[in-house]
Scaffold this active site. Structure first.
Site, PDB file in Angstrom:
ATOM      1  N   GLU A   1     -31.017 -35.199  -3.614  1.00  0.00           N
ATOM      2  CA  GLU A   1     -31.026 -33.773  -3.921  1.00  0.00           C
ATOM      3  C   GLU A   1     -29.669 -33.113  -3.685  1.00  0.00           C
ATOM      4  O   GLU A   1     -29.471 -31.969  -4.091  1.00  0.00           O
ATOM      5  CB  GLU A   1     -32.108 -33.067  -3.105  1.00  0.00           C
ATOM      6  CG  GLU A   1     -33.521 -33.444  -3.545  1.00  0.00           C
ATOM      7  CD  GLU A   1     -34.610 -32.720  -2.796  1.00  0.00           C
ATOM      8  OE1 GLU A   1     -34.278 -32.046  -1.780  1.00  0.00           O
ATOM      9  OE2 GLU A   1     -35.786 -32.827  -3.180  1.00  0.00           O
TER      10      GLU A   1
ATOM     11  N   ASP B   1     -26.958 -33.900  -5.197  1.00  0.00           N
ATOM     12  CA  ASP B   1     -26.497 -33.712  -6.575  1.00  0.00           C
ATOM     13  C   ASP B   1     -27.620 -33.029  -7.355  1.00  0.00           C
ATOM     14  O   ASP B   1     -28.262 -33.632  -8.216  1.00  0.00           O
ATOM     15  CB  ASP B   1     -26.133 -35.063  -7.181  1.00  0.00           C
ATOM     16  CG  ASP B   1     -25.007 -35.741  -6.425  1.00  0.00           C
ATOM     17  OD1 ASP B   1     -23.853 -35.301  -6.559  1.00  0.00           O
ATOM     18  OD2 ASP B   1     -25.287 -36.702  -5.681  1.00  0.00           O
TER      19      ASP B   1
ATOM     20  N   HIS C   1     -27.595 -42.869   0.730  1.00  0.00           N
ATOM     21  CA  HIS C   1     -28.058 -43.882  -0.220  1.00  0.00           C
ATOM     22  C   HIS C   1     -29.211 -44.703   0.367  1.00  0.00           C
ATOM     23  O   HIS C   1     -30.175 -45.047  -0.333  1.00  0.00           O
ATOM     24  CB  HIS C   1     -26.919 -44.831  -0.583  1.00  0.00           C
ATOM     25  CG  HIS C   1     -25.796 -44.201  -1.322  1.00  0.00           C
ATOM     26  ND1 HIS C   1     -24.571 -43.952  -0.739  1.00  0.00           N
ATOM     27  CD2 HIS C   1     -25.693 -43.773  -2.611  1.00  0.00           C
ATOM     28  CE1 HIS C   1     -23.764 -43.404  -1.633  1.00  0.00           C
ATOM     29  NE2 HIS C   1     -24.420 -43.273  -2.773  1.00  0.00           N
TER      30      HIS C   1
END
Length: 283
Positions: free
Chosen positions: A150, A152, A37
């Site tokens: 990327e 997901d 994140h």
């Protein structure tokens, strides 16, 4: 870093940034943040003047029997990580804020074709929930740019199509997968693994690497996929799917395909792990 949960206050804060001619970069998350994140925040920070993030565990994208209630919520720790990474504003709405009439009465966004198969087959309605909340966040933030991981890969493809089809003037930036030293793709759900399962989990990445190398060496697709599925199962990873798709739109590969992506999902204990690798198919 400011933290807001009210829509009117959010719009006021972002309106001021726009009047000053600042570019806004958005990082939507469900919290329980990890270095993957933070890489999204850093990508937005490098490209825009104002970095905004959201933390919202979106009930629309969880199906029956999935981990909505168990999904880890770590707001104070997440706020500290975002502030340290250079995030300027965090939006933390409640479900009532975004869905004031309840989930059943909520207008939903469906992105056809690319939502089907892969995770879409295993999690019916999941991508409708993702598309709905992302479209809502795009409307609320009106960013110039939005960053998504990327890992997901199907979600990223859904969001790219949503953005194009609904004519959102937003640049979608795909940020490369961040991995642990042993190759496991970082995910909030890795925290569900016990020590033994955590030691097994990197076999997913190792097997994808072996499959990629075999495909790039020209071995038949069907043989490579079959052998990889067998190795995953033998290693205690229960396959959900393993597929080779075109890299640009995740449609099925053809004889003319050169840029492909190998996508997999497996079950390991209480966790469902996903990963993908790009593949350069030989002529």
């Amino acid at each position: 870093m400011r933290t807001l949960s009210d829509i009117a206050e959010l719009r006021q804060a972002l309106g001021q940034a726009r009047r000053q001619g600042q570019r806004i970069g958005l990082v939507p998350t469900m919290g329980n943040l990890h270095p993957g994140h933070i890489a999204l925040v850093e990508a937005a920070r490098a490209r825009t003047d104002v970095v905004v993030a959201s933390i919202f565990v979106n009930p629309l994208q969880f199906g029956a029997g999935e981990d909505l209630d168990a999904y880890p919520r770590t707001l104070a720790d997440d706020q500290a990580k975002l502030a340290a990474a250079g995030c300027d504003l965090l939006f933390t709405p409640t479900s009532t804020t975004l869905y004031p009439q309840g989930l059943e009465a909520q207008t939903r966004v469906h992105v056809p074709v690319v939502s089907e198969g892969l995770c879409g087959a295993s999690r019916p309605g999941h991508f409708d929930g993702v598309a709905t909340v992302v479209a809502m966040l795009f409307n609320l933030f009106q960013p110039d740019l939005a960053c998504f991981g990327e890992k997901d890969r199907q979600q990223l493809a859904v969001i790219r199509k949503l953005t194009a089809d609904l004519h959102f003037p937003i640049d979608i930036v795909g940020v490369p997968i961040v991995r642990a030293d042993d190759g496991l793709a970082l995910s909030s759900r890795n925290g569900y693994l016990d020590a033994r399962q955590r030691a097994q989990a990197p076999a997913l990445y190792r097997n994808l690497c072996q499959a990629r190398d075999a495909l790039q060496a020209g071995e038949p697709h069907d043989t490579v996929l079959r052998d990889t599925l067998a190795r995953l199962s033998a290693g205690g990873l229960a396959p959900d799917y393993l597929e080779l798709r075109r890299a640009d739109d995740l449609s099925p590969v053809t004889d003319a395909t050169r840029d492909a992506v190998l996508l997999a999902a497996v079950h390991l204990g209480p966790a469902r792990l996903i990963d993908n690798l790009t593949v350069s198919l030989p002529r």
